[in-house]
Scaffold this active site. Structure first.
Site, PDB file in Angstrom:
ATOM      1  N   ILE A  12      -3.129  -3.601 -10.904  1.00 55.44           N
ATOM      2  CA  ILE A  12      -1.891  -4.121 -10.292  1.00 55.44           C
ATOM      3  C   ILE A  12      -1.919  -5.655 -10.286  1.00 55.44           C
ATOM      4  O   ILE A  12      -0.905  -6.311 -10.508  1.00 55.44           O
ATOM      5  CB  ILE A  12      -1.706  -3.562  -8.862  1.00 55.44           C
ATOM      6  CG1 ILE A  12      -1.767  -2.027  -8.900  1.00 55.44           C
ATOM      7  CG2 ILE A  12      -0.383  -4.021  -8.263  1.00 55.44           C
ATOM      8  CD1 ILE A  12      -1.861  -1.373  -7.541  1.00 55.44           C
ATOM      9  N   ASN A  35     -14.683  -4.161 -11.793  1.00 54.96           N
ATOM     10  CA  ASN A  35     -13.924  -3.012 -12.308  1.00 54.96           C
ATOM     11  C   ASN A  35     -12.813  -3.485 -13.254  1.00 54.96           C
ATOM     12  O   ASN A  35     -11.753  -2.864 -13.335  1.00 54.96           O
ATOM     13  CB  ASN A  35     -13.339  -2.225 -11.118  1.00 54.96           C
ATOM     14  CG  ASN A  35     -12.865  -0.851 -11.510  1.00 54.96           C
ATOM     15  OD1 ASN A  35     -13.339  -0.270 -12.489  1.00 54.96           O
ATOM     16  ND2 ASN A  35     -11.893  -0.333 -10.785  1.00 54.96           N
ATOM     17  N   LEU A  59     -15.820 -12.105  -3.262  1.00 56.67           N
ATOM     18  CA  LEU A  59     -15.186 -12.645  -2.051  1.00 56.67           C
ATOM     19  C   LEU A  59     -15.869 -12.187  -0.765  1.00 56.67           C
ATOM     20  O   LEU A  59     -15.556 -12.694   0.308  1.00 56.67           O
ATOM     21  CB  LEU A  59     -13.708 -12.234  -2.019  1.00 56.67           C
ATOM     22  CG  LEU A  59     -12.843 -12.957  -3.054  1.00 56.67           C
ATOM     23  CD1 LEU A  59     -11.619 -12.129  -3.406  1.00 56.67           C
ATOM     24  CD2 LEU A  59     -12.431 -14.332  -2.550  1.00 56.67           C
ATOM     25  N   PHE A  81      -5.725  -8.400  -3.725  1.00 58.52           N
ATOM     26  CA  PHE A  81      -5.901  -7.067  -4.304  1.00 58.52           C
ATOM     27  C   PHE A  81      -7.364  -6.642  -4.312  1.00 58.52           C
ATOM     28  O   PHE A  81      -7.651  -5.450  -4.321  1.00 58.52           O
ATOM     29  CB  PHE A  81      -5.450  -7.045  -5.777  1.00 58.52           C
ATOM     30  CG  PHE A  81      -3.987  -7.236  -6.003  1.00 58.52           C
ATOM     31  CD1 PHE A  81      -3.089  -6.216  -5.754  1.00 58.52           C
ATOM     32  CD2 PHE A  81      -3.498  -8.439  -6.485  1.00 58.52           C
ATOM     33  CE1 PHE A  81      -1.729  -6.386  -5.989  1.00 58.52           C
ATOM     34  CE2 PHE A  81      -2.145  -8.616  -6.728  1.00 58.52           C
ATOM     35  CZ  PHE A  81      -1.262  -7.585  -6.471  1.00 58.52           C
ATOM     36  N   SER A 125      -1.737   0.771   1.466  1.00 58.41           N
ATOM     37  CA  SER A 125      -1.499   2.054   0.786  1.00 58.41           C
ATOM     38  C   SER A 125      -0.804   3.042   1.707  1.00 58.41           C
ATOM     39  O   SER A 125      -1.022   3.033   2.927  1.00 58.41           O
ATOM     40  CB  SER A 125      -2.853   2.624   0.363  1.00 58.41           C
ATOM     41  OG  SER A 125      -2.715   3.965  -0.017  1.00 58.41           O
ATOM     42  N   THR A 127      -1.677   5.809   1.973  1.00 58.04           N
ATOM     43  CA  THR A 127      -2.749   6.658   2.490  1.00 58.04           C
ATOM     44  C   THR A 127      -2.875   6.500   4.009  1.00 58.04           C
ATOM     45  O   THR A 127      -3.367   7.403   4.691  1.00 58.04           O
ATOM     46  CB  THR A 127      -4.083   6.350   1.768  1.00 58.04           C
ATOM     47  OG1 THR A 127      -5.032   7.336   2.116  1.00 58.04           O
ATOM     48  CG2 THR A 127      -4.657   5.010   2.139  1.00 58.04           C
ATOM     49  N   TYR A 150     -12.395   4.913   2.120  1.00 57.48           N
ATOM     50  CA  TYR A 150     -11.471   4.015   1.408  1.00 57.48           C
ATOM     51  C   TYR A 150     -10.174   3.859   2.205  1.00 57.48           C
ATOM     52  O   TYR A 150      -9.725   2.749   2.486  1.00 57.48           O
ATOM     53  CB  TYR A 150     -11.159   4.549   0.003  1.00 57.48           C
ATOM     54  CG  TYR A 150      -9.871   3.986  -0.535  1.00 57.48           C
ATOM     55  CD1 TYR A 150      -9.812   2.665  -0.997  1.00 57.48           C
ATOM     56  CD2 TYR A 150      -8.680   4.730  -0.518  1.00 57.48           C
ATOM     57  CE1 TYR A 150      -8.604   2.122  -1.434  1.00 57.48           C
ATOM     58  CE2 TYR A 150      -7.487   4.193  -0.948  1.00 57.48           C
ATOM     59  CZ  TYR A 150      -7.453   2.890  -1.402  1.00 57.48           C
ATOM     60  OH  TYR A 150      -6.265   2.351  -1.812  1.00 57.48           O
ATOM     61  N   LYS A 154      -8.238   0.496   4.430  1.00 57.79           N
ATOM     62  CA  LYS A 154      -6.863  -0.013   4.395  1.00 57.79           C
ATOM     63  C   LYS A 154      -6.286  -0.092   5.803  1.00 57.79           C
ATOM     64  O   LYS A 154      -5.649  -1.084   6.171  1.00 57.79           O
ATOM     65  CB  LYS A 154      -5.980   0.864   3.496  1.00 57.79           C
ATOM     66  CG  LYS A 154      -6.353   0.802   2.014  1.00 57.79           C
ATOM     67  CD  LYS A 154      -6.151  -0.594   1.441  1.00 57.79           C
ATOM     68  CE  LYS A 154      -6.640  -0.742   0.023  1.00 57.79           C
ATOM     69  NZ  LYS A 154      -6.735  -2.135  -0.447  1.00 57.79           N
ATOM     70  N   TYR A 179       1.624   0.669  -0.797  1.00 58.65           N
ATOM     71  CA  TYR A 179       2.021   1.236  -2.091  1.00 58.65           C
ATOM     72  C   TYR A 179       1.983   2.748  -2.047  1.00 58.65           C
ATOM     73  O   TYR A 179       1.060   3.329  -1.502  1.00 58.65           O
ATOM     74  CB  TYR A 179       1.063   0.854  -3.230  1.00 58.65           C
ATOM     75  CG  TYR A 179       0.610  -0.542  -3.321  1.00 58.65           C
ATOM     76  CD1 TYR A 179       1.376  -1.608  -2.863  1.00 58.65           C
ATOM     77  CD2 TYR A 179      -0.623  -0.815  -3.914  1.00 58.65           C
ATOM     78  CE1 TYR A 179       0.925  -2.901  -2.986  1.00 58.65           C
ATOM     79  CE2 TYR A 179      -1.081  -2.113  -4.044  1.00 58.65           C
ATOM     80  CZ  TYR A 179      -0.311  -3.144  -3.559  1.00 58.65           C
ATOM     81  OH  TYR A 179      -0.784  -4.413  -3.682  1.00 58.65           O
TER      82      TYR A 179
END
Ligand code: UDP
Length: 340
Positions: A12, A35, A59, A81, A125, A127, A150, A154, A179
Site C-alpha cells: 500500500i 518485506n 523504526l 505503514f 484495519s 480487523t 496482529y 492495530k 482499511y
C-alpha cells in the site's frame, strides 16, 4: 511539502507514494526492507518520473529514528505503514509483533513532538471491529477484542494515538484509516503486492494459481450464513485506498480536521463473497482457475463490509474502481512479475 512514508516500498505504501507525487508532494521513504524490495524505488520512478528519497532502517530503533528526524528537517506529515502484518505469524511471534508495531509508532510520535511535525496518518484495519453484530459497520460500531496479536497491535496503536492526541491538542493530529480488504495493483503493472512465500490473502493466491505457481485455490468454508455460503468482505482497490491517504494528508495540512484524533472506514461499501470474487476473476481474465472448497480457516469472520457514508462525506473521497477493473489489474501485475 515533504511527507515521510514509512513502509513506502511495501504494497500500500508504494501506491501511496505515487499518488502523493502525482499531487506534487515530495516524499521520503523509510523502510527496513523486511518485506519489500529496493527495486520498488525504480518502479515508482518509472511511474511518476521522480525517485523518492530513501532511508533504510528499523523504526523500532529509537536512536536511529531520532537521527533520521534530525537529518530531514522539512517534514510536514507522516504516513505510517511500516508494520508486521501476517495474522497467522503474529500468533507464534506475538512479542515481535507487539515490539515492532507499537514501539515504531511510539518512536514516531515522540519524534513528531520533538521535531514539530504535527500530522500523522496511520494504517489501521477493519480487523478492530471483529465480527460486528450489525452490518454494514460505521465508525460508531464498537470495536471488539482482537482475534490475533496482529489485530491487537492495530487496536492498541489506535489507543496510543487517541491518548497522545488528548494530551497534545495544540501540536499533534492523527487520522487512523481503517482499511477493509485492499486488492489489485497499479494500472501500469509496475507496482503491486508481492507476498513472500505462500500467500495468505485471497487475491494473491488466486493470481499465483492462475499463473501456475500454485495447483489449486482452496476456498475456506461454504457453510457460512451468507447467500452462497462463502465469506463476505469489502475489497477496495489499492489505488483508491492510496488516494484516501492523500485526502487525509490534505485534510490535516489545510486544517479541516474536526478533532485532533479522527478515524475513518476506508472501503467501497459493497460486500462480495469469496465465490463471487473467484467467478468475477475467471470472467474478467478468461483463466480457467482451479479451486476446491475446504474447511473454514481458523480465526476468519463470516462477513464484513463498510458503511462509507461518514468517510465519504467528511473526506470528500469515494472509492471509484470496479471489482472487475481491480481484478484485471491484479492479474496484469502477476503476469508481469512472472514474465507471462
Ligand atoms: N480465503 C480463501 N482462500 C484463500 C485465502 C483466503 O478462501 O486461499 C478467504 C478467507 O477465508 C476470507 C477471504 O478469502 O474469507 C479474504 O481473506 P484474506 O486473507 O484475503 O483477508 P482477511 O479478510 O482474512 O483479512
Amino acid at each position: 511539502m515533504q511527507i515521510l512514508v514509512t513502509g513506502g516500498t511495501g504494497y500500500i505504501g508504494s501506491h501511496t507514494v505515487v499518488e502523493l507525487q502525482n499531487k506534487g508532494y515530495e516524499v521520503v521513504i523509510v523502510d527496513n526492507l523486511s518485506n519489500s524490495q529496493i527495486e520498488v524505488l525504480d518502479n515508482i520512478e518509472k511511474i511518476s518520473g521522480i525517485r523518492p528519497a530513501f532511508e533504510q532502517f528499523d523504526l523500532s530503533e529509537r536512536d536511529l529514528t531520532d537521527a533520521f528526524f534530525q537529518k530531514y528537517s522539512g517534514i510536514s506529515a507522516i504516513i505510517h505503514f511500516a508494520a508486521f502484518k501476517a495474522v497467522g505469524e503474529s500468533v507464534s511471534k506475538s512479542l515481535e509483533y507487539y515490539r515492532n508495531n507499537l514501539v515504531s509508532l511510539m518512536n514516531l510520535l515522540e519524534g513528531m513532538k520533538k521535531y514539530k511535525i504535527p500530522n500523522m496518518v496511520f494504517s489501521s484495519s477493519c480487523t478492530v471491529y471483529g465480527q460486528p453484530d450489525v452490518l454494514p459497520v460505521t465508525e460508531e460500531t464498537p470495536r471488539k477484542e482482537a482475534e490475533s496479536p496482529y489485530g491487537n497491535t492495530k487496536a492498541i496503536c489506535e489507543d496510543i494515538m487517541r491518548d497522545y492526541c488528548k494530551s497534545h491538542e495544540e501540536d499533534i493530529n492523527c487520522i487512523a484509516l481503517r482499511y477493509f480488504n485492499p486488492i489489485g495493483a497499479h494500472e501500469t503493472g509496475l507496482i503491486g503486492e508481492l507476498p513472500v512465500g505462500v500467500p495468505n490473502n485471497l487475491v494473491p493466491f488466486i493470481t499465483q494459481t492462475a499463473a501456475g505457481l500454485r495447483d489449486e485455490l482452496s476456498i475456506f468454508g461454504e457453510d457460512y450464513d451468507t447467500p452462497d455460503g462463502t465469506a463476505i468482505r469489502d475489497y477496495i482497490n489499492v489505488v483508491d485506498l492510496a488516494q484516501a491517504h492523500v485526502v487525509a494528508i490534505d485534510r490535516m495540512l489545510t486544517k479541516k480536521s474536526k478533532a485532533n484524533y479522527e478515524y475513518f472506514n476506508v472501503g467501497t461499501g459493497e460486500g462480495y463473497s469469496v465465490m463471487q470474487l473467484v467467478k468475477a476473476f475467471i470472467e474478467v481474465t478468461g483463466v480457467d482457475l482451479k479451486y476446491k472448497v475446504v474447511e473454514r480457516r481458523a480465526g476468519d469472520i463470516e462477513k464484513i463490509w463498510a458503511d462509507t457514508s461518514f468517510g465519504n462525506a467528511e473526506l470528500g473521497w469515494k472509492a471509484q474502481k470496479s471489482l472487475e477493473e481491480t481484478l484485471a489489474s491484479a492479474w496484469k501485475w502477476e503476469k508481469k512479475v512472472r514474465g507471462l
